[in-house]
Design an enzyme around this catalytic site. Structure first.
Site, PDB file in Angstrom:
ATOM      1  N   LYS A  65       0.335  -1.146  -0.033  1.00 35.38           N
ATOM      2  CA  LYS A  65      -0.126  -0.376   0.142  1.00 35.38           C
ATOM      3  C   LYS A  65       1.322   1.270  -0.018  1.00 35.38           C
ATOM      4  O   LYS A  65       0.469   1.942  -0.849  1.00 35.38           O
ATOM      5  CB  LYS A  65      -1.062   0.162   1.214  1.00 35.38           C
ATOM      6  CG  LYS A  65      -1.676  -1.438   1.282  1.00 35.38           C
ATOM      7  CD  LYS A  65      -3.147  -0.927   2.150  1.00 35.38           C
ATOM      8  CE  LYS A  65      -2.097  -1.760   3.896  1.00 35.38           C
ATOM      9  NZ  LYS A  65      -1.516  -2.773   3.610  1.00 35.38           N
ATOM     10  N   THR A  66       1.797   1.417   0.490  1.00 35.31           N
ATOM     11  CA  THR A  66       2.699   2.718   0.991  1.00 35.31           C
ATOM     12  C   THR A  66       3.892   2.245  -0.187  1.00 35.31           C
ATOM     13  O   THR A  66       3.794   3.567  -0.474  1.00 35.31           O
ATOM     14  CB  THR A  66       3.416   2.334   2.438  1.00 35.31           C
ATOM     15  OG1 THR A  66       3.025   2.285   3.345  1.00 35.31           O
ATOM     16  CG2 THR A  66       5.073   3.724   2.418  1.00 35.31           C
ATOM     17  N   ASP A 110      -1.560   7.401   5.689  1.00 36.11           N
ATOM     18  CA  ASP A 110      -1.257   5.605   6.398  1.00 36.11           C
ATOM     19  C   ASP A 110      -2.801   5.097   7.387  1.00 36.11           C
ATOM     20  O   ASP A 110      -2.436   6.611   8.454  1.00 36.11           O
ATOM     21  CB  ASP A 110      -0.013   5.468   6.228  1.00 36.11           C
ATOM     22  CG  ASP A 110       0.694   3.945   6.467  1.00 36.11           C
ATOM     23  OD1 ASP A 110      -0.934   2.705   5.779  1.00 36.11           O
ATOM     24  OD2 ASP A 110       1.224   3.384   7.174  1.00 36.11           O
ATOM     25  N   THR A 159      -6.061  -1.424   6.340  1.00 35.48           N
ATOM     26  CA  THR A 159      -5.745  -2.683   6.399  1.00 35.48           C
ATOM     27  C   THR A 159      -7.275  -3.074   6.711  1.00 35.48           C
ATOM     28  O   THR A 159      -7.500  -4.544   6.774  1.00 35.48           O
ATOM     29  CB  THR A 159      -4.755  -3.682   7.856  1.00 35.48           C
ATOM     30  OG1 THR A 159      -5.475  -2.117   9.215  1.00 35.48           O
ATOM     31  CG2 THR A 159      -3.550  -3.120   8.062  1.00 35.48           C
ATOM     32  N   ARG A 218       6.534  -8.149   2.252  1.00 38.17           N
ATOM     33  CA  ARG A 218       8.432  -6.741   3.444  1.00 38.17           C
ATOM     34  C   ARG A 218       8.415  -8.083   3.339  1.00 38.17           C
ATOM     35  O   ARG A 218       9.410  -8.294   4.447  1.00 38.17           O
ATOM     36  CB  ARG A 218       6.517  -6.594   4.404  1.00 38.17           C
ATOM     37  CG  ARG A 218       8.015  -6.125   5.545  1.00 38.17           C
ATOM     38  CD  ARG A 218       6.985  -4.668   6.346  1.00 38.17           C
ATOM     39  NE  ARG A 218       6.882  -3.451   6.109  1.00 38.17           N
ATOM     40  CZ  ARG A 218       5.836  -3.530   6.367  1.00 38.17           C
ATOM     41  NH1 ARG A 218       4.529  -3.547   7.457  1.00 38.17           N
ATOM     42  NH2 ARG A 218       5.297  -2.000   5.828  1.00 38.17           N
TER      43      ARG A 218
HETATM   44  P1  ADP Z   1       2.033  -1.715   3.573  1.00 43.85           P
HETATM   45  O1  ADP Z   1       1.186  -0.087   3.299  1.00 43.85           O
HETATM   46  O2  ADP Z   1       1.211  -2.396   2.521  1.00 43.85           O
HETATM   47  O3  ADP Z   1       2.204  -2.369   5.344  1.00 43.85           O
HETATM   48  P2  ADP Z   1       4.224  -1.390   1.932  1.00 43.85           P
HETATM   49  O4  ADP Z   1       4.566  -1.191   1.252  1.00 43.85           O
HETATM   50  O5  ADP Z   1       5.563  -0.746   3.394  1.00 43.85           O
HETATM   51  O6  ADP Z   1       3.507  -2.430   2.443  1.00 43.85           O
HETATM   52  O7  ADP Z   1       5.412  -3.199   1.631  1.00 43.85           O
HETATM   53  C1  ADP Z   1       7.016  -3.524   2.380  1.00 43.85           C
HETATM   54  C2  ADP Z   1       7.459  -3.576   1.169  1.00 43.85           C
HETATM   55  O8  ADP Z   1       7.354  -4.541   0.828  1.00 43.85           O
HETATM   56  C3  ADP Z   1       8.000  -2.643   0.779  1.00 43.85           C
HETATM   57  O9  ADP Z   1       9.193  -1.434   1.280  1.00 43.85           O
HETATM   58  C4  ADP Z   1       8.985  -2.867  -0.393  1.00 43.85           C
HETATM   59  O10 ADP Z   1      10.276  -3.965  -0.114  1.00 43.85           O
HETATM   60  C5  ADP Z   1       8.095  -4.633  -0.174  1.00 43.85           C
HETATM   61  N1  ADP Z   1       6.764  -4.426  -1.488  1.00 43.85           N
HETATM   62  C6  ADP Z   1       5.803  -3.832  -1.331  1.00 43.85           C
HETATM   63  N2  ADP Z   1       4.686  -4.025  -2.762  1.00 43.85           N
HETATM   64  C7  ADP Z   1       5.671  -4.774  -3.002  1.00 43.85           C
HETATM   65  C8  ADP Z   1       6.251  -5.389  -4.557  1.00 43.85           C
HETATM   66  N3  ADP Z   1       4.383  -4.566  -5.772  1.00 43.85           N
HETATM   67  N4  ADP Z   1       7.173  -5.856  -5.537  1.00 43.85           N
HETATM   68  C9  ADP Z   1       8.068  -5.227  -4.539  1.00 43.85           C
HETATM   69  N5  ADP Z   1       8.923  -5.069  -3.513  1.00 43.85           N
HETATM   70  C10 ADP Z   1       7.657  -5.023  -2.794  1.00 43.85           C
END
Ligand code: ADP
Length: 343
Positions: A65-66, A110, A159, A218
């Site tokens: 998401k981030t 977020d 989430t 992650r």
């Molecule tokens: P969320 O915001 O959903 O909790 P993040 O966007 O922070 O998740 O993702 C966590 C980590 O996973 C990121 O820092 C990145 O390194 C990796 N990641 C997430 N999505 C991808 C993707 N589609 N391709 C490659 N790496 C990803």
């Protein structure tokens, strides 16, 4: 050339996360349908010279998401501000973000479900008409002034869409759900990131790490870093299948990728609550963790793997769940009324 946006790292992310986080949407692996839909919206916004419509991302933690929210401004060549719903306690906390927002810039919030109600309501006219109503003074002297904002794009991440009020949800033009990644996609992420971390890895080791990452990039990254550390310390620095397996065993990660906390959750339901059904609060209380942590972080993958199911009376371990723990389900289907079986 596109201007490099000002990005503040999200508070929750570990420092190192930034090294492995894709910078552009095209560098992201998987989530193809979400990617295609966003591409269309971005291309159209650029052609129209208007801001991108507000976007809401939902899905379990660590699925991107981030990453999407920070890649989009780079793809647009726009600036980006990052806020967290948990720290937006009153409208005044949101005002600087709104007034600082440049035309067509991105404001990423977020954990948007954690915003206070008053902040949420304050956000409605900002999202809809790019204006805010400020109240100055109080009592009989109070007056409201209407302030216009630069047209911007709000990106929200949560989430739990269920916790978002319908009026807020409906103000997002796009709602994109992120699902768990396939083994092939995770293996690709592991292979790419081992290059970034400058560590040699065999394809079968990348597949092994992927298989034990609970469908979550992650976790794949965290496990890759651990296996790298293990390879450097205990072997010659190269990640072979034996090294990967030994490292993951030492971390307490099992065949399905479950970690000790996941297993503790399953064991608590199996042993303390005889397989369930049991309310998540009771499980959380017994484990001494916050119910939100279980609902947001632990349960999504276990539900999806059908190790546990949700029933109107609470969580219930499935035969597959018992099998994974090496236990047998209680007689009579384990509806919790059968007396103690694991005494
Ligand atoms: P969320 O915001 O959903 O909790 P993040 O966007 O922070 O998740 O993702 C966590 C980590 O996973 C990121 O820092 C990145 O390194 C990796 N990641 C997430 N999505 C991808 C993707 N589609 N391709 C490659 N790496 C990803």
């Amino acid at each position: 050339m596109a201007r490099e946006p000002i990005l503040q790292p999200p508070m929750e992310s570990p420092e190192e996360d930034r090294d492995l986080r894709p910078q552009r949407m095209r560098d992201m692996v998987g989530q193809r349908e979400v990617y295609e839909r966003l591409q269309i919206a971005i291309t159209s916004a650029v052609k129209r010279g208007e801001p991108l419509g507000h976007i809401l991302f939902d899905g379990p933690p660590g699925l991107g998401k981030t990453t999407f929210a920070t890649c989009i401004p780079r793809d647009l060549g726009a600036s980006c501000q990052i806020a967290s719903g948990a720290t937006l306690k009153a409208p005044k906390d949101l005002i600087p973000y709104l007034t600082n927002a440049e035309e067509r810039s991105i404001l990423f919030i977020d954990e948007i479900h954690r915003m206070q109600k008053a902040v949420e309501e304050f956000l409605y006219p900002a999202m809809e008409d790019f204006r805010i109503d400020l109240t100055l003074g109080d009592g009989v002297n109070a007056r409201t002034i209407n302030m216009s904002l630069k047209p911007f794009t709000l990106i929200g991440a949560t989430t739990r869409t269920g916790l978002l009020s319908a009026p807020l949800r409906d103000r997002f033009q796009m709602q994109q759900h992120l699902d768990f990644y396939s083994l092939e996609e995770l293996a690709e992420i592991v292979r790419r990131n081992s290059k970034k971390l400058q560590v040699s890895i065999t394809d079968e080791s990348a597949a092994e790490i992927a298989a034990r990452s609970r469908g979550t990039p992650r976790l794949a990254n965290n496990r890759l870093r651990w296996v790298r550390d293990y390879a450097i310390t205990k072997a010659d620095g190269r990640i072979t299948l034996t090294v990967a397996r030994d490292a993951l065993v030492m971390l307490g990660v099992d065949q399905l990728g479950l970690d000790p906390q996941d297993r503790k959750y399953l064991i608590t339901i199996a042993r303390v609550f005889e397989g369930g059904p049991v309310g998540v609060e009771a499980v959380a209380h017994t484990m001494n963790v916050a119910p939100d942590t279980l609902v947001d972080e632990t349960e999504p993958f276990l539900l999806r793997s059908e190790l546990v199911i949700r029933t109107p009376r609470g969580r219930k371990l499935t035969p597959k769940g018992f099998d994974h723990l090496g236990l047998s389900p209680p007689e009579g289907g384990g509806d919790g009324d059968q007396g103690l079986l694991f005494s």
